[in-house]
Write a protein that holds these residues in place. Sequence first.
Motif, PDB file in Angstrom:
ATOM      1  N   ARG A 158      40.796  34.545  30.631  1.00 56.69           N
ATOM      2  CA  ARG A 158      41.022  33.241  31.110  1.00 56.69           C
ATOM      3  C   ARG A 158      42.103  32.817  31.064  1.00 56.69           C
ATOM      4  O   ARG A 158      42.670  32.360  29.832  1.00 56.69           O
ATOM      5  CB  ARG A 158      40.104  32.149  30.855  1.00 56.69           C
ATOM      6  N   ALA A 159      42.994  32.611  31.911  1.00 54.11           N
ATOM      7  CA  ALA A 159      44.505  31.814  32.000  1.00 54.11           C
ATOM      8  C   ALA A 159      44.262  30.465  31.175  1.00 54.11           C
ATOM      9  O   ALA A 159      43.419  29.797  31.711  1.00 54.11           O
ATOM     10  CB  ALA A 159      45.142  31.779  33.108  1.00 54.11           C
ATOM     11  N   PRO A 160      44.972  30.188  30.136  1.00 51.51           N
ATOM     12  CA  PRO A 160      44.601  29.095  29.256  1.00 51.51           C
ATOM     13  C   PRO A 160      44.640  27.890  30.287  1.00 51.51           C
ATOM     14  O   PRO A 160      45.779  27.684  31.084  1.00 51.51           O
ATOM     15  CB  PRO A 160      45.808  29.123  28.316  1.00 51.51           C
ATOM     16  N   GLY A 161      43.739  26.949  30.237  1.00 50.75           N
ATOM     17  CA  GLY A 161      43.788  25.614  30.843  1.00 50.75           C
ATOM     18  C   GLY A 161      43.477  25.827  32.253  1.00 50.75           C
ATOM     19  O   GLY A 161      43.793  24.745  33.160  1.00 50.75           O
ATOM     20  N   SER A 162      42.873  26.898  32.800  1.00 52.82           N
ATOM     21  CA  SER A 162      42.753  27.208  34.239  1.00 52.82           C
ATOM     22  C   SER A 162      41.406  27.933  34.640  1.00 52.82           C
ATOM     23  O   SER A 162      40.594  27.955  33.440  1.00 52.82           O
ATOM     24  CB  SER A 162      43.887  27.798  34.697  1.00 52.82           C
ATOM     25  N   ASP A 163      41.050  28.168  35.659  1.00 54.10           N
ATOM     26  CA  ASP A 163      39.865  28.860  36.028  1.00 54.10           C
ATOM     27  C   ASP A 163      40.371  30.028  36.725  1.00 54.10           C
ATOM     28  O   ASP A 163      39.675  30.730  37.753  1.00 54.10           O
ATOM     29  CB  ASP A 163      38.994  28.094  37.009  1.00 54.10           C
ATOM     30  N   THR A 164      41.577  30.758  36.285  1.00 62.60           N
ATOM     31  CA  THR A 164      42.051  31.771  36.823  1.00 62.60           C
ATOM     32  C   THR A 164      41.857  33.012  35.839  1.00 62.60           C
ATOM     33  O   THR A 164      41.973  32.905  34.571  1.00 62.60           O
ATOM     34  CB  THR A 164      43.523  31.788  37.004  1.00 62.60           C
ATOM     35  N   TRP A 165      41.287  34.127  36.199  1.00 60.72           N
ATOM     36  CA  TRP A 165      40.946  35.239  35.207  1.00 60.72           C
ATOM     37  C   TRP A 165      41.425  36.447  35.530  1.00 60.72           C
ATOM     38  O   TRP A 165      41.872  36.677  36.860  1.00 60.72           O
ATOM     39  CB  TRP A 165      39.385  35.333  35.248  1.00 60.72           C
ATOM     40  N   TYR A 166      41.794  37.106  34.689  1.00 57.97           N
ATOM     41  CA  TYR A 166      42.216  38.508  34.653  1.00 57.97           C
ATOM     42  C   TYR A 166      41.422  39.537  33.947  1.00 57.97           C
ATOM     43  O   TYR A 166      40.788  39.111  32.945  1.00 57.97           O
ATOM     44  CB  TYR A 166      43.795  38.531  34.055  1.00 57.97           C
ATOM     45  N   VAL A 167      41.521  40.831  34.403  1.00 56.91           N
ATOM     46  CA  VAL A 167      40.965  41.754  33.604  1.00 56.91           C
ATOM     47  C   VAL A 167      41.830  42.947  33.404  1.00 56.91           C
ATOM     48  O   VAL A 167      42.721  43.173  34.082  1.00 56.91           O
ATOM     49  CB  VAL A 167      39.717  42.299  34.555  1.00 56.91           C
ATOM     50  N   ALA A 168      41.715  43.298  32.076  1.00 56.69           N
ATOM     51  CA  ALA A 168      42.614  44.533  31.860  1.00 56.69           C
ATOM     52  C   ALA A 168      41.468  45.727  31.415  1.00 56.69           C
ATOM     53  O   ALA A 168      40.479  45.434  31.181  1.00 56.69           O
ATOM     54  CB  ALA A 168      43.218  44.127  30.052  1.00 56.69           C
ATOM     55  N   TYR A 169      42.188  46.852  31.890  1.00 55.96           N
ATOM     56  CA  TYR A 169      41.221  47.995  31.891  1.00 55.96           C
ATOM     57  C   TYR A 169      41.939  49.246  31.662  1.00 55.96           C
ATOM     58  O   TYR A 169      43.208  49.158  31.877  1.00 55.96           O
ATOM     59  CB  TYR A 169      40.186  48.086  33.059  1.00 55.96           C
ATOM     60  N   HIS A 170      41.438  50.445  31.504  1.00 49.86           N
ATOM     61  CA  HIS A 170      42.314  51.425  31.376  1.00 49.86           C
ATOM     62  C   HIS A 170      41.788  52.379  32.771  1.00 49.86           C
ATOM     63  O   HIS A 170      40.695  52.413  33.221  1.00 49.86           O
ATOM     64  CB  HIS A 170      42.242  52.387  30.282  1.00 49.86           C
TER      65      HIS A 170
ATOM     66  N   THR B  66      47.242  51.596  30.558  1.00 48.54           N
ATOM     67  CA  THR B  66      46.437  50.214  30.573  1.00 48.54           C
ATOM     68  C   THR B  66      46.963  49.272  31.939  1.00 48.54           C
ATOM     69  O   THR B  66      48.236  49.141  32.241  1.00 48.54           O
ATOM     70  CB  THR B  66      46.645  49.359  29.392  1.00 48.54           C
ATOM     71  N   ALA B  67      46.118  48.797  32.750  1.00 46.31           N
ATOM     72  CA  ALA B  67      46.424  47.903  33.752  1.00 46.31           C
ATOM     73  C   ALA B  67      45.932  46.583  33.802  1.00 46.31           C
ATOM     74  O   ALA B  67      44.793  46.428  32.968  1.00 46.31           O
ATOM     75  CB  ALA B  67      45.800  48.664  35.194  1.00 46.31           C
ATOM     76  N   VAL B  68      46.424  45.539  34.446  1.00 43.95           N
ATOM     77  CA  VAL B  68      45.761  44.409  34.399  1.00 43.95           C
ATOM     78  C   VAL B  68      45.780  43.750  35.780  1.00 43.95           C
ATOM     79  O   VAL B  68      46.824  44.187  36.649  1.00 43.95           O
ATOM     80  CB  VAL B  68      46.648  43.263  33.673  1.00 43.95           C
ATOM     81  N   ASP B  69      44.698  43.410  36.441  1.00 42.96           N
ATOM     82  CA  ASP B  69      44.595  42.898  37.723  1.00 42.96           C
ATOM     83  C   ASP B  69      43.654  41.420  37.723  1.00 42.96           C
ATOM     84  O   ASP B  69      43.141  41.207  36.644  1.00 42.96           O
ATOM     85  CB  ASP B  69      43.670  43.786  38.526  1.00 42.96           C
ATOM     86  N   ARG B  70      43.800  40.713  38.770  1.00 42.85           N
ATOM     87  CA  ARG B  70      43.036  39.598  39.005  1.00 42.85           C
ATOM     88  C   ARG B  70      41.542  39.794  39.035  1.00 42.85           C
ATOM     89  O   ARG B  70      41.012  40.822  39.714  1.00 42.85           O
ATOM     90  CB  ARG B  70      43.389  38.642  40.341  1.00 42.85           C
ATOM     91  N   MET B  71      40.506  38.698  38.550  1.00 49.93           N
ATOM     92  CA  MET B  71      39.174  38.911  38.843  1.00 49.93           C
ATOM     93  C   MET B  71      38.686  37.490  39.290  1.00 49.93           C
ATOM     94  O   MET B  71      39.095  36.520  38.823  1.00 49.93           O
ATOM     95  CB  MET B  71      38.524  39.130  37.191  1.00 49.93           C
ATOM     96  N   GLU B  72      38.046  37.537  40.300  1.00 52.67           N
ATOM     97  CA  GLU B  72      37.753  36.359  41.148  1.00 52.67           C
ATOM     98  C   GLU B  72      36.217  36.206  41.281  1.00 52.67           C
ATOM     99  O   GLU B  72      35.568  37.036  41.278  1.00 52.67           O
ATOM    100  CB  GLU B  72      38.372  36.313  42.465  1.00 52.67           C
TER     101      GLU B  72
END
Length: 476
Positions: free
Chosen positions: A430-442, A456-462
């Motif tokens: 979770r982005a610190p202090g927010s309700d924005t989330w990210y997922v890291a995966y391969h 490794t990739a990172v994308d938004r998770m909603e």
Amino acid sequence: MTFRSRRRRRRTATLRAGTAALVLLSACLVAVAGPAHAAALPTGARSLESVSHPGRYVRHLNSLGRLDPVTSGSAAQTRLDATFTIVNGLASPACFSFQTRDGLFLRHRDWGLRGDANTGDTTFRADATFCAVDGSVAGSVSLASYNYPGRRIRHRDFALWLDTYQDTALFRADSSFRITAPWAPRTNRGPVIPGLFADPHITAFGGRYYLYPTTDGYAGWSGTYYKAFSSTDLVNWTDHGVILDHGPDVSWADNSAWAPAVAARNGRYYLYFSGGQATGDTTKHLGVAVADAPTGPFRDALGRALVRGDQFSGGQAIDPTVFTDDDGQSYLYWGQGVARAVPLNADMVSFDPARVRVVTPSGYNEAPFVFKRDGVYYFMWSENDTRSEDYRVAYATGSTPLGPWTKRGVVLQKRLEAGIKGTGHHSVVRAPGSDTWYVAYHRFAVPAGNGTNRETAVDRMEFAADGTIRPIVPTL
Ligand code: FUB
């Protein structure tokens, strides 16, 4: 000290003596050749321009390494062939490998340079690893072979060769290159960290993001060390180097350095990891190491496994992760085939074996991950085999950290129209202090990757209004 640990120390000492011999050999060559300091290279997309023939660049053509003219008017394919991604050395994190845009690696064979697919075996990785030393003019580099340190990449008749170092002005110039901007910049974000890294554990400490991946590119996933990366924006990542190496740092594990996860408590950082032995015994175990900083150095906290592979019946003891609830209680989850969970003691390095629970949801294969949002616990995992393009992420929700879980379905899977396959072994931040989330995966490295050549990739998770996770769109 047991027989095994004595043998282990001897092996480490032998390896270190071998390394020392290589260093000594290089030093002797340097004494003949003049100073050749180890040089750091930027990782990421770059081109390499000849010092002796400015305007000519290292490129590959029909698999062979060449030195050819490249200009902004050159054909797009020529510019692509003259662009390499400089990555973590396949054989050593102290050196570098050069990945072509079509996913091959520059390697030497019969003393010629060529682009080949990474087989992951020891010979290939060594043949495709080069150690950077100062070049003949300021700002240039020369690339010494990892396994033949007395030889360097040089051009001869505009072909690339791995030749024995000669202390002549001609050789020095022909074996020196300037690292320039890439002729073919990427039009997408690429993997977030250049090179082959899998099973990323993403987290945030003190407002900074950290990534802890498996070092990939080894046949049989036989890698031995972990690196840490950090970032403030999830785009620009700093490589903090090796934070734990099974060779010198872990007496009970030799290889299978898989799937690290890091948790913080009371100002200390705990790295949970998987490890196996080189003895033919294929059992994997879980370990825990501790450090005073998120970038280590970590030291084995117990000197033995935290979870032995034979301690619980069924499943493999791999893929640890830790979730800490709002009340401060931390839980350890792990397992391939069978998912297990247990509350950790306050010391973070022990638990009551009698409290271990099996929490395997349907479809589960491995890579558990747990987080909490708006009072709901989310249990996530990977389905299918990591070598399958159908490796994917699914999740369930529950009202306690130990379930029971209600399966909600698959949220991250391949996107063939974009060339994305094998999306799994993820983690969430979770982005610190927010309700924005990210997922890291391969995923399989794009292009030409597979189940042991992953990136490794990172994308938004909603989330939808009802708290379900929206399908995650993997992006290039
Ligand atoms: O990277 C080695 C293994 O492959 C991991 O432990 C599994 O989760 C799979 O990603």
